[in-house]
Design an enzyme around this catalytic site. Structure first.
Site, PDB file in Angstrom:
ATOM      1  N   HIS A   1       0.800  -1.270  -0.049  1.00 28.48           N
ATOM      2  CA  HIS A   1       0.207   0.089   0.005  1.00 28.48           C
ATOM      3  C   HIS A   1       0.942   1.341  -0.011  1.00 28.48           C
ATOM      4  CE1 HIS A   1       1.249  -0.477   4.146  1.00 28.48           C
ATOM      5  NE2 HIS A   1       0.921   0.631   4.532  1.00 28.48           N
TER       6      HIS A   1
ATOM      7  N   HIS B   1       4.797   0.027   0.028  1.00 28.66           N
ATOM      8  CA  HIS B   1       5.429  -0.759   0.901  1.00 28.66           C
ATOM      9  C   HIS B   1       4.675  -1.805   1.634  1.00 28.66           C
ATOM     10  CE1 HIS B   1       3.792   2.743   3.067  1.00 28.66           C
ATOM     11  NE2 HIS B   1       3.840   2.107   4.080  1.00 28.66           N
TER      12      HIS B   1
ATOM     13  N   ARG C   1       8.032  -8.720  15.799  1.00 29.69           N
ATOM     14  CA  ARG C   1       8.303  -7.128  14.962  1.00 29.69           C
ATOM     15  C   ARG C   1       7.399  -6.253  15.521  1.00 29.69           C
ATOM     16  NH1 ARG C   1      10.485  -4.121  10.871  1.00 29.69           N
ATOM     17  NH2 ARG C   1       9.104  -2.289   9.951  1.00 29.69           N
TER      18      ARG C   1
ATOM     19  N   ASP D   1       0.733   5.289   1.575  1.00 32.14           N
ATOM     20  CA  ASP D   1       0.109   6.030   2.815  1.00 32.14           C
ATOM     21  C   ASP D   1      -0.480   7.174   2.167  1.00 32.14           C
ATOM     22  OD1 ASP D   1       1.028   4.175   4.723  1.00 32.14           O
ATOM     23  OD2 ASP D   1       2.916   5.558   5.148  1.00 32.14           O
TER      24      ASP D   1
END
Length: 336
Positions: free
Chosen positions: A204, A261, A271, A206
């Site tokens: 996607h 990303h 993570r 931002d």
């Protein structure tokens, strides 16, 4: 299936997997205190839409304290975490990302940056001593806003436009910013996928102006280069990563590209990432800045408000090209 974080998912079926890629060593590194930073930032935004920021001045103690508090929440029993959800869109969510069917190997907290709203959500997140979490979040958001504005002002200087042309949108008391804390639990079952990882957050861009990301020392973040190849970003828990957002792409008339990303889950290590999304006021009109248009250059995008774009993006799927409907070449001529 129960993983180490106690996050429970029914099965893998809806969550896609992806091949692992080698670490990419070509990510631009910008020293915020370097006299040449303004020039380097512009080049990084043109070439990658993404860069690593060092010598940023944000307290290591603040970062560590907020991470510790947030992970304390993510390690609670699932039934306790769900008391802070479902997201509306703010609050706790897991697996489902947005309203349109996107899923990932993830759990998260999404917060508005308004102090009153942070305070209200903190009570549902931490029933005991919510003020500790609230104070840390407010202090961290303040540091992120200051740093994002510094970057935007250096960017403006590098573009040779008014210094406050971009930063004023975040400094406006009506700015529409948000803060997201993502946890990607380890998944030992991934070893059986033979070199593949489950997608934690699908590809996607931002929609905002700028995003400021900090993560722990676990791999997983991937960006798409201009040639269409995906590369893995080496983790660095001491630095921040800056993303160009869709709104900034429009304001620069495509000179900067919002970076596509995604995040892949790790089979062994958890993570954790914290992202500040810098958005303009809801009624702010977004369009290519006249000061950046060369003589005879035409606008690639029609003017729209941040509310218009935010509403459109929210209705889309993650991988959709969200700016396409706002490109002038795709507009249907009005009948006369």
């Amino acid at each position: 299936m129960v993983v180490q974080s106690q996050l429970v998912f029914d099965h893998f079926a809806p969550i896609k997997s992806c091949k692992r890629t080698a670490l990419f060593t070509g990510i631009p590194v910008i020293n915020l205190k370097d006299p040449e930073a303004k020039i380097q930032i512009v080049k990084a935004c043109e070439d990658f839409g993404f860069f690593k920021l060092v010598n940023h001045g944000v307290s290591d103690e603040l970062i560590a304290a907020l991470e510790s508090q947030t992970l304390k929440f993510f390690h609670l029993p699932q039934s306790e975490k769900e008391k802070a959800g479902p997201p509306d869109p703010f609050g706790y969510g897991s697996k489902r990302i947005g309203p349109n069917g996107d899923v990932g190997w993830i759990e998260y907290l999404l917060l508005n940056t308004n102090p009153q709203l942070i305070s209200q959500k903190s009570i549902s997140i931490f029933h005991e001593n919510p003020e500790i979490f609230r104070c840390l979040v407010e202090e961290y958001i303040s540091a992120m806003k200051e740093m994002a504005c510094q970057v935007l002002e250096l960017m403006a200087e590098g573009l040779k436009i008014e210094k406050s042309a971009l930063s004023k949108l975040l400094k406006d008391e009506r700015s529409d910013c948000c803060f997201r804390l993502n946890h990607y639990p380890p998944c030992p079952e991934l070893e059986a996928l033979s070199g593949r990882n489950l997608i934690g957050f699908g590809e996607h861009t931002d929609p905002q102006i700028i995003s400021v990301l900090r993560s722990n020392n676990t791999t997983g973040l991937h960006i798409c280069l201009r040639d269409g190849n995906w590369v893995s970003v080496p983790p660095d828990h001491t630095s921040f990563f800056i993303n160009v957002g869709d709104s900034l792409q429009v304001m620069t008339n495509g000179r900067f590209k919002s970076v596509k990303h995604k995040v892949l889950a790790d089979p062994i290590k958890s993570r954790f990432s914290m992202i500040y999304f810098g958005g303009p006021p809801l009624n702010e009109k977004i369009a290519p800045l006249p000061s950046l248009l060369e003589e005879g250059e035409k606008s690639l995008y029609r003017e729209f408000t941040w509310w218009d774009y935010k509403s459109s993006a929210y209705k889309s799927r993650l991988a959709d090209c969200r700016l396409t409907p706002f490109e002038i070449k795709n507009l249907t001529p009005l009948l006369t």
